[in-house]
Design a protein around this motif. Sequence first.
Motif, PDB file in Angstrom:
ATOM      1  N   THR A   1       0.852  -1.192   0.000  1.00 41.84           N
ATOM      2  CA  THR A   1       0.000   0.000   0.000  1.00 41.84           C
ATOM      3  C   THR A   1       0.888   1.241   0.000  1.00 41.84           C
ATOM      4  O   THR A   1       2.027   1.201   0.484  1.00 41.84           O
ATOM      5  N   ALA A   2       0.376   2.339  -0.542  1.00 38.91           N
ATOM      6  CA  ALA A   2       1.088   3.623  -0.550  1.00 38.91           C
ATOM      7  C   ALA A   2       0.083   4.727  -0.258  1.00 38.91           C
ATOM      8  O   ALA A   2      -0.904   4.876  -0.983  1.00 38.91           O
ATOM      9  N   THR A   3       0.317   5.488   0.811  1.00 43.90           N
ATOM     10  CA  THR A   3      -0.639   6.495   1.265  1.00 43.90           C
ATOM     11  C   THR A   3       0.100   7.763   1.656  1.00 43.90           C
ATOM     12  O   THR A   3       1.068   7.705   2.431  1.00 43.90           O
ATOM     13  N   LEU A   4      -0.337   8.898   1.135  1.00 39.97           N
ATOM     14  CA  LEU A   4       0.282  10.183   1.464  1.00 39.97           C
ATOM     15  C   LEU A   4      -0.524  10.897   2.530  1.00 39.97           C
ATOM     16  O   LEU A   4      -1.710  11.173   2.347  1.00 39.97           O
ATOM     17  N   ILE A   5       0.115  11.199   3.659  1.00 41.77           N
ATOM     18  CA  ILE A   5      -0.519  11.953   4.738  1.00 41.77           C
ATOM     19  C   ILE A   5       0.509  12.934   5.285  1.00 41.77           C
ATOM     20  O   ILE A   5       1.592  12.529   5.732  1.00 41.77           O
ATOM     21  N   ASP A   6       0.170  14.214   5.268  1.00 45.00           N
ATOM     22  CA  ASP A   6       1.033  15.254   5.838  1.00 45.00           C
ATOM     23  C   ASP A   6       2.491  15.131   5.397  1.00 45.00           C
ATOM     24  O   ASP A   6       3.410  15.041   6.213  1.00 45.00           O
ATOM     25  N   ASN A   7       2.704  15.138   4.094  1.00 44.90           N
ATOM     26  CA  ASN A   7       4.053  15.156   3.533  1.00 44.90           C
ATOM     27  C   ASN A   7       4.853  13.889   3.784  1.00 44.90           C
ATOM     28  O   ASN A   7       6.080  13.886   3.621  1.00 44.90           O
ATOM     29  N   LYS A   8       4.170  12.815   4.172  1.00 43.14           N
ATOM     30  CA  LYS A   8       4.847  11.535   4.368  1.00 43.14           C
ATOM     31  C   LYS A   8       4.158  10.478   3.511  1.00 43.14           C
ATOM     32  O   LYS A   8       2.945  10.311   3.592  1.00 43.14           O
ATOM     33  N   LEU A   9       4.947   9.784   2.725  1.00 41.84           N
ATOM     34  CA  LEU A   9       4.441   8.721   1.880  1.00 41.84           C
ATOM     35  C   LEU A   9       4.677   7.386   2.599  1.00 41.84           C
ATOM     36  O   LEU A   9       5.807   6.901   2.671  1.00 41.84           O
ATOM     37  N   TYR A  10       3.594   6.824   3.148  1.00 44.66           N
ATOM     38  CA  TYR A  10       3.690   5.598   3.938  1.00 44.66           C
ATOM     39  C   TYR A  10       3.570   4.371   3.037  1.00 44.66           C
ATOM     40  O   TYR A  10       2.642   4.271   2.231  1.00 44.66           O
ATOM     41  N   ILE A  11       4.486   3.443   3.208  1.00 44.83           N
ATOM     42  CA  ILE A  11       4.474   2.167   2.492  1.00 44.83           C
ATOM     43  C   ILE A  11       4.286   1.055   3.532  1.00 44.83           C
ATOM     44  O   ILE A  11       5.044   0.981   4.509  1.00 44.83           O
ATOM     45  N   ILE A  12       3.281   0.191   3.316  1.00 46.47           N
ATOM     46  CA  ILE A  12       3.003  -0.883   4.268  1.00 46.47           C
ATOM     47  C   ILE A  12       2.868  -2.201   3.511  1.00 46.47           C
ATOM     48  O   ILE A  12       2.181  -2.293   2.498  1.00 46.47           O
ATOM     49  N   GLY A  13       3.512  -3.230   4.064  1.00 47.72           N
ATOM     50  CA  GLY A  13       3.314  -4.591   3.593  1.00 47.72           C
ATOM     51  C   GLY A  13       3.817  -4.852   2.195  1.00 47.72           C
ATOM     52  O   GLY A  13       4.698  -4.182   1.664  1.00 47.72           O
ATOM     53  N   GLY A  14       3.215  -5.879   1.596  1.00 48.95           N
ATOM     54  CA  GLY A  14       3.587  -6.282   0.256  1.00 48.95           C
ATOM     55  C   GLY A  14       4.278  -7.626   0.228  1.00 48.95           C
ATOM     56  O   GLY A  14       4.729  -8.147   1.255  1.00 48.95           O
ATOM     57  N   ALA A  15       4.324  -8.204  -0.948  1.00 47.43           N
ATOM     58  CA  ALA A  15       4.996  -9.483  -1.159  1.00 47.43           C
ATOM     59  C   ALA A  15       6.363  -9.237  -1.767  1.00 47.43           C
ATOM     60  O   ALA A  15       6.594  -8.238  -2.449  1.00 47.43           O
ATOM     61  N   GLY A  16       7.264 -10.170  -1.534  1.00 51.26           N
ATOM     62  CA  GLY A  16       8.596 -10.081  -2.106  1.00 51.26           C
ATOM     63  C   GLY A  16       8.836 -11.199  -3.102  1.00 51.26           C
ATOM     64  O   GLY A  16       7.925 -11.951  -3.462  1.00 51.26           O
ATOM     65  N   ASP A  17      10.069 -11.315  -3.523  1.00 49.65           N
ATOM     66  CA  ASP A  17      10.410 -12.359  -4.481  1.00 49.65           C
ATOM     67  C   ASP A  17      10.638 -13.710  -3.816  1.00 49.65           C
ATOM     68  O   ASP A  17      10.586 -14.747  -4.463  1.00 49.65           O
ATOM     69  N   GLY A  18      10.907 -13.690  -2.514  1.00 53.28           N
ATOM     70  CA  GLY A  18      11.225 -14.932  -1.819  1.00 53.28           C
ATOM     71  C   GLY A  18      10.155 -15.349  -0.837  1.00 53.28           C
ATOM     72  O   GLY A  18       9.022 -14.868  -0.850  1.00 53.28           O
ATOM     73  N   LYS A  19      10.546 -16.253   0.052  1.00 53.53           N
ATOM     74  CA  LYS A  19       9.625 -16.824   1.023  1.00 53.53           C
ATOM     75  C   LYS A  19       9.288 -15.841   2.128  1.00 53.53           C
ATOM     76  O   LYS A  19       8.190 -15.854   2.674  1.00 53.53           O
TER      77      LYS A  19
END
Length: 489
Positions: free
Chosen positions: A33-51
């Motif tokens: 996820t990517a969310t902009l709040i008060d000049n901060k771009l928050y990145i949460i979670g996600g899947a990677g290439d590995g386990k």
Amino acid sequence: MGLLNNFLIYIIFLILFQLLVEVKPQDLRNSHTATLIDNKLYIIGGAGDGKYPPSPTFFYLNVSDSFDTNELKWHDLTNINNIPPFKYAAATKGGANNKTLFLYGGIGLNNESLNNLVYTFDTQNNILLTPTVTGIPPNGKVSITSVIDYNGLIYLFGGHSKELNIYTNDMFILDSINLSWKNVSSINAPSPRVEYGAVFLPNKNIIYIGGYNENVGVFALNEVYLYNTINDTWTTQKTYGSIPSARYSISSVLSLDNQKIIIYGGYGPTLLQSINPENSLYVLNISNFNWYIPKVGKMPPTRAFHKSVLIENYMVITFGKGYTQETDKDILLLDISNDNEYIWKTSFDLGKNNSTSKTSPIPPGTSILPSPDSEKANIIIGAIIGSTIGIAVTLGSFFLYKRKKHTKKQDGKPSTSQNIKDDKILHISSEKDNNNDNEILHIPSEKDSNNDKEILLIPSTTQLNSEKNEAISEVIVQNAQNAQKNEAK
């Protein structure tokens, strides 16, 4: 008193350390996820290439200043927020003050169900919570694109239910202020789907584009769907022009003039089929629903399962599948300020884009960076960092000053306070210097015969960035009688 001094200094150190911590994401990630709040771009979670989950799992980029995509300075929040690793969640800002990050749905990295459907993150206090939301929640929990309106209502359409193993086309509203669910109309809604594009429009419609359903395939873009948030009705709209091929896992933003939708990336027209870079960027004019390919320079490798937000004049594209960190950057910047030609950039130039104006108000859910004057950095201890801990820093500075003065006494050096007679007090007043943004500290002085004051200029936060090593030379103290006369005048 010494114990209190040490405690306050320790607290200030911890806060500054958290703000100074910079991280570099070690793994490629997608479905975050990517969310902009008060000049901060928050990145949460996600899947990677590995386990294992990509690291870190919760971090932000400060966009209150210019930055370069070659030297991104991420700030890690993972250690202070116990959030489970997940992918395919939806996120948007909301709440009474529009400063709360709402995280909905998703699925564990091993495709297991999560214990909580909704999380909230208080961006002012850095606290992650699991709120209680009244009412019956949606069935669809995976791969939803959330949209918020002017009134703090978050719209959640469709999605996939792992428990029921179904795709849905239900429309639910999460009231981010009163924390309640509401199921609204699905009559004439698009067929069940996930991984679609969705944008809140100035006329209070929500437009839905593309998507995927395992039982149907990838949806075409020769028609789009409009949900009227005022009348609770659905309509289907045919599109024209250079219609893009069917695609899903796209990202979409509203143009700066509020008249167009810009979509980027994705897979299609079949499952996991890569899209040629020259066909990865399209614009839909919402006045006539005509598609066209904008003029733009050489396209980077096409990304899917990425996210895009609008910050100032840039469509900011984060992470995704389809690129490598050796050949490309985790963030792409597309300057969309000129309709005649979009430009890929590597530098986010905040000062250059400050003059951009919008033709109509932007809803709370869209990611438009506030003016930098709305939130100034106020941390003064060796470095200036954008934050909101001015009070703590002021206290810390006071006690550091006291300690320094005490040290001078021990060295046998006369201090200012030694020159004060028993019947004298220190009287200080201050005002703002509008010409150079300095704070003016008025200290009564017998040396100034004109107004019995000596003016000490304390640099503002902005000046401290470049002049942080300058010291305040001296403070001259006057007796209480002269000070009282000055106040009377």
